[in-house]
Write a protein that holds these residues in place. Structure first.
Motif, PDB file in Angstrom:
ATOM      1  N   LYS A  32       0.848  -1.196   0.000  1.00 13.64           N
ATOM      2  CA  LYS A  32       0.000   0.000   0.000  1.00 13.64           C
ATOM      3  C   LYS A  32       0.878   1.237   0.000  1.00 13.64           C
ATOM      4  CE  LYS A  32      -1.754   1.747   3.673  1.00 13.64           C
ATOM      5  NZ  LYS A  32      -2.504   2.018   4.918  1.00 13.64           N
ATOM      6  N   GLY A  33       0.591   2.146  -0.921  1.00 15.29           N
ATOM      7  CA  GLY A  33       1.369   3.375  -1.018  1.00 15.29           C
ATOM      8  C   GLY A  33       0.647   4.554  -0.419  1.00 15.29           C
ATOM      9  N   GLU A  34       0.638   5.667  -1.123  1.00 18.68           N
ATOM     10  CA  GLU A  34       0.048   6.915  -0.626  1.00 18.68           C
ATOM     11  C   GLU A  34      -1.470   6.890  -0.782  1.00 18.68           C
ATOM     12  OE1 GLU A  34       0.346  11.750  -1.490  1.00 18.68           O
ATOM     13  OE2 GLU A  34       1.729  10.335  -2.441  1.00 18.68           O
ATOM     14  N   ILE A  35      -2.157   7.341   0.254  1.00 18.36           N
ATOM     15  CA  ILE A  35      -3.617   7.453   0.228  1.00 18.36           C
ATOM     16  C   ILE A  35      -3.968   8.930   0.038  1.00 18.36           C
ATOM     17  CG2 ILE A  35      -5.770   7.060   1.466  1.00 18.36           C
ATOM     18  CD1 ILE A  35      -4.314   4.512   0.788  1.00 18.36           C
ATOM     19  N   THR A  36      -4.679   9.245  -1.049  1.00 19.75           N
ATOM     20  CA  THR A  36      -5.061  10.623  -1.354  1.00 19.75           C
ATOM     21  C   THR A  36      -6.571  10.767  -1.253  1.00 19.75           C
ATOM     22  OG1 THR A  36      -3.184  10.837  -2.867  1.00 19.75           O
ATOM     23  CG2 THR A  36      -4.943  12.476  -3.053  1.00 19.75           C
ATOM     24  N   GLN A  37      -7.027  11.674  -0.394  1.00 22.22           N
ATOM     25  CA  GLN A  37      -8.455  11.948  -0.258  1.00 22.22           C
ATOM     26  C   GLN A  37      -8.907  12.865  -1.393  1.00 22.22           C
ATOM     27  OE1 GLN A  37     -10.598  10.869   2.153  1.00 22.22           O
ATOM     28  NE2 GLN A  37      -9.114   9.756   3.398  1.00 22.22           N
ATOM     29  N   VAL A  38      -9.956  12.455  -2.084  1.00 19.75           N
ATOM     30  CA  VAL A  38     -10.502  13.270  -3.172  1.00 19.75           C
ATOM     31  C   VAL A  38     -11.989  13.468  -2.929  1.00 19.75           C
ATOM     32  CG1 VAL A  38      -8.781  12.484  -4.834  1.00 19.75           C
ATOM     33  CG2 VAL A  38     -10.918  11.231  -4.599  1.00 19.75           C
ATOM     34  N   PRO A  39     -12.563  14.575  -3.435  1.00 17.04           N
ATOM     35  CA  PRO A  39     -13.996  14.841  -3.216  1.00 17.04           C
ATOM     36  C   PRO A  39     -14.872  13.754  -3.824  1.00 17.04           C
ATOM     37  CG  PRO A  39     -12.868  16.808  -3.998  1.00 17.04           C
ATOM     38  CD  PRO A  39     -11.911  15.675  -4.170  1.00 17.04           C
ATOM     39  N   ASP A  40     -15.669  13.130  -2.992  1.00 13.27           N
ATOM     40  CA  ASP A  40     -16.610  12.121  -3.460  1.00 13.27           C
ATOM     41  C   ASP A  40     -17.543  11.763  -2.317  1.00 13.27           C
ATOM     42  OD1 ASP A  40     -16.895  10.114  -5.967  1.00 13.27           O
ATOM     43  OD2 ASP A  40     -17.458   9.091  -4.119  1.00 13.27           O
ATOM     44  N   LEU A  41     -18.779  11.433  -2.649  1.00 11.09           N
ATOM     45  CA  LEU A  41     -19.748  11.079  -1.610  1.00 11.09           C
ATOM     46  C   LEU A  41     -19.442   9.741  -0.957  1.00 11.09           C
ATOM     47  CD1 LEU A  41     -23.083  12.205  -3.309  1.00 11.09           C
ATOM     48  CD2 LEU A  41     -21.748  13.399  -1.560  1.00 11.09           C
ATOM     49  N   GLN A  42     -18.689   8.861  -1.651  1.00  8.34           N
ATOM     50  CA  GLN A  42     -18.345   7.565  -1.082  1.00  8.34           C
ATOM     51  C   GLN A  42     -17.182   7.729  -0.101  1.00  8.34           C
ATOM     52  OE1 GLN A  42     -18.548   4.120  -4.001  1.00  8.34           O
ATOM     53  NE2 GLN A  42     -18.143   5.819  -5.408  1.00  8.34           N
ATOM     54  N   GLN A  43     -17.510   7.858   1.158  1.00  2.00           N
ATOM     55  CA  GLN A  43     -16.475   8.077   2.164  1.00  2.00           C
ATOM     56  C   GLN A  43     -15.635   6.819   2.354  1.00  2.00           C
ATOM     57  OE1 GLN A  43     -17.923   9.275   5.989  1.00  2.00           O
ATOM     58  NE2 GLN A  43     -15.963  10.058   6.649  1.00  2.00           N
ATOM     59  N   ASN A  44     -14.301   6.988   2.279  1.00  2.00           N
ATOM     60  CA  ASN A  44     -13.329   5.925   2.523  1.00  2.00           C
ATOM     61  C   ASN A  44     -13.395   4.809   1.476  1.00  2.00           C
ATOM     62  OD1 ASN A  44     -11.158   5.201   4.236  1.00  2.00           O
ATOM     63  ND2 ASN A  44     -12.380   3.550   5.112  1.00  2.00           N
ATOM     64  N   ALA A  45     -14.022   5.079   0.335  1.00  2.00           N
ATOM     65  CA  ALA A  45     -14.093   4.082  -0.737  1.00  2.00           C
ATOM     66  C   ALA A  45     -12.979   4.341  -1.752  1.00  2.00           C
ATOM     67  CB  ALA A  45     -15.450   4.142  -1.436  1.00  2.00           C
ATOM     68  N   VAL A  70       1.236   0.368  -4.557  1.00  2.00           N
ATOM     69  CA  VAL A  70      -0.028   0.816  -5.164  1.00  2.00           C
ATOM     70  C   VAL A  70      -0.556   2.014  -4.383  1.00  2.00           C
ATOM     71  CG1 VAL A  70      -2.368   0.150  -5.794  1.00  2.00           C
ATOM     72  CG2 VAL A  70      -0.529  -1.550  -5.897  1.00  2.00           C
ATOM     73  N   ASP A  71      -0.683   3.151  -5.064  1.00  2.00           N
ATOM     74  CA  ASP A  71      -1.261   4.358  -4.475  1.00  2.00           C
ATOM     75  C   ASP A  71      -2.770   4.364  -4.730  1.00  2.00           C
ATOM     76  OD1 ASP A  71       1.305   5.273  -3.728  1.00  2.00           O
ATOM     77  OD2 ASP A  71       1.609   6.101  -5.739  1.00  2.00           O
ATOM     78  N   LEU A  72      -3.509   4.949  -3.791  1.00  2.00           N
ATOM     79  CA  LEU A  72      -4.963   4.914  -3.879  1.00  2.00           C
ATOM     80  C   LEU A  72      -5.558   6.320  -3.787  1.00  2.00           C
ATOM     81  CD1 LEU A  72      -5.643   1.928  -1.428  1.00  2.00           C
ATOM     82  CD2 LEU A  72      -5.439   1.832  -3.919  1.00  2.00           C
ATOM     83  N   HIS A  73      -6.594   6.549  -4.589  1.00  2.00           N
ATOM     84  CA  HIS A  73      -7.439   7.733  -4.425  1.00  2.00           C
ATOM     85  C   HIS A  73      -8.709   7.276  -3.723  1.00  2.00           C
ATOM     86  CE1 HIS A  73      -5.683  10.680  -7.657  1.00  2.00           C
ATOM     87  NE2 HIS A  73      -4.807  10.318  -6.732  1.00  2.00           N
ATOM     88  N   VAL A  74      -9.033   7.948  -2.620  1.00  2.00           N
ATOM     89  CA  VAL A  74     -10.126   7.519  -1.748  1.00  2.00           C
ATOM     90  C   VAL A  74     -11.113   8.665  -1.563  1.00  2.00           C
ATOM     91  CG1 VAL A  74     -10.697   6.670   0.556  1.00  2.00           C
ATOM     92  CG2 VAL A  74      -8.599   5.908  -0.564  1.00  2.00           C
ATOM     93  N   GLY A  75     -12.409   8.356  -1.600  1.00  2.00           N
ATOM     94  CA  GLY A  75     -13.436   9.375  -1.417  1.00  2.00           C
ATOM     95  C   GLY A  75     -13.428   9.956  -0.012  1.00  2.00           C
ATOM     96  N   ASP A  76     -13.661  11.263   0.080  1.00  2.77           N
ATOM     97  CA  ASP A  76     -13.661  11.925   1.393  1.00  2.77           C
ATOM     98  C   ASP A  76     -15.053  11.991   2.014  1.00  2.77           C
ATOM     99  OD1 ASP A  76     -14.929  13.810  -0.157  1.00  2.77           O
ATOM    100  OD2 ASP A  76     -13.410  15.377   0.091  1.00  2.77           O
ATOM    101  N   GLY A  77     -16.071  11.511   1.296  1.00  8.11           N
ATOM    102  CA  GLY A  77     -17.423  11.516   1.849  1.00  8.11           C
ATOM    103  C   GLY A  77     -18.141  12.832   1.719  1.00  8.11           C
ATOM    104  N   LEU A  78     -17.483  13.826   1.143  1.00 10.68           N
ATOM    105  CA  LEU A  78     -18.093  15.157   1.041  1.00 10.68           C
ATOM    106  C   LEU A  78     -18.612  15.450  -0.363  1.00 10.68           C
ATOM    107  CD1 LEU A  78     -15.502  17.235   3.099  1.00 10.68           C
ATOM    108  CD2 LEU A  78     -17.669  16.262   3.874  1.00 10.68           C
ATOM    109  N   GLY A  79     -17.951  14.960  -1.337  1.00  9.57           N
ATOM    110  CA  GLY A  79     -18.339  15.259  -2.705  1.00  9.57           C
ATOM    111  C   GLY A  79     -17.801  16.609  -3.135  1.00  9.57           C
ATOM    112  N   ASN A  80     -17.962  16.911  -4.392  1.00 11.99           N
ATOM    113  CA  ASN A  80     -17.462  18.194  -4.905  1.00 11.99           C
ATOM    114  C   ASN A  80     -18.586  19.099  -5.399  1.00 11.99           C
ATOM    115  OD1 ASN A  80     -18.241  16.779  -7.095  1.00 11.99           O
ATOM    116  ND2 ASN A  80     -16.231  16.690  -8.097  1.00 11.99           N
TER     117      ASN A  80
END
Length: 258
Positions: A136-149, A172-182
């Protein structure tokens, strides 16, 4: 007399031949074979697991032992050509010139299919990566309604789809939803509304109720929203999933106990 001498001579010859045969047999089985096969002597197999192949080869040669590579594998945490297993086991007693069968860590990782991490949780992704010997590499939080997905997966900065071939042991780096959305919209105005109606309005727009602070001594009826944060100012924006704190007139209700 001649026959007697002849018979005695034959007997002596036979006796001498028997002695020679016995001597040869005793010499072969009790002196020659033991000296060539180290009969009664044994060598303790050294521990070579975890050693580099060249170092292990030198050590085995010192003990008059040989090695044979009968398997190979890959472990990203070990240096190439590290010995992974050995047979016979360390300290086993063997004869001189015995082969020690070993498996070594490959220099180049094998290629494997990228597993599907998308739409699963980060915790689930960690378990899958471990089972595939990936990191597991870097975890990047991105705007999305799916929190932690998990939304996207990357190797060396490149997005990788499930099923694509990647080297075993890759990070493997991951982009993960922040649960807030954009999705941004104007902050709704709830001041002056009853707190229950204000809560329904806010939740209906995808917002969350944060802290509710009750204020005594207000001229407004109890339960009326006096203040909110964020403020409903002109141009003020809010995103789906964000919190709204409310200040409400009156005393905090006491929950009844049945």
């Amino acid at each position: 007399m001649f026959k007697a001498k002849s018979f005695l001579s034959v007997l002596i010859h036979l006796l001498l031949m028997a002695v020679v045969m016995v001597a040869l047999i005793v010499g072969f089985f009790y002196y020659y074979l033991p000296s060539t096969t180290n009969h009664g002597e044994s060598i303790a197999v050294p521990r070579i697991e975890g050693m580099q192949l060249t170092d292990a080869e030198d050590l085995l040669e010192e003990r008059n032992l040989r090695f044979f590579i009968n398997d190979s594998s890959y472990n990203s945490n070990l240096a190439p050509y590290t010995i992974l297993t050995q047979d016979p086991a360390p300290e086993a007693s063997v004869k001189e010139n015995r082969k020690v069968y070993i498996s070594v860590n490959m220099k180049n990782p094998p290629m494997i299919k990228m597993p599907k991490l998308i739409d699963g949780s980060v915790k689930n992704a960690e378990l899958i990566l471990k089972s595939y010997d990936l990191k597991k590499g870097e975890i990047t939080q991105v705007p999305d309604l799916q929190q932690n997905a998990v939304l996207k997966q990357f190797v060396n900065g490149k997005e990788v789809k499930p099923g694509e071939m990647i080297p075993k042991g890759s990070v493997v780096d991951l982009h993960v939803g922040d649960g807030l959305g954009n999705t941004e919209f104007e902050v709704p105005e709830v001041i002056g509304m009853p707190v229950d109606e204000a809560s329904v309005l806010l939740v209906g727009q995808g917002l969350q109720i944060g802290n509710i602070i009750y204020v005594q001594g207000s001229e407004e009826p109890d339960g009326t929203v006096l203040k909110q944060r964020p403020f409903a100012e002109v141009g003020a924006k809010i995103r789906v999933g964000e919190l709204v704190d409310l200040w409400v007139a009156g005393e905090e209700p006491v929950m009844g106990i049945d």
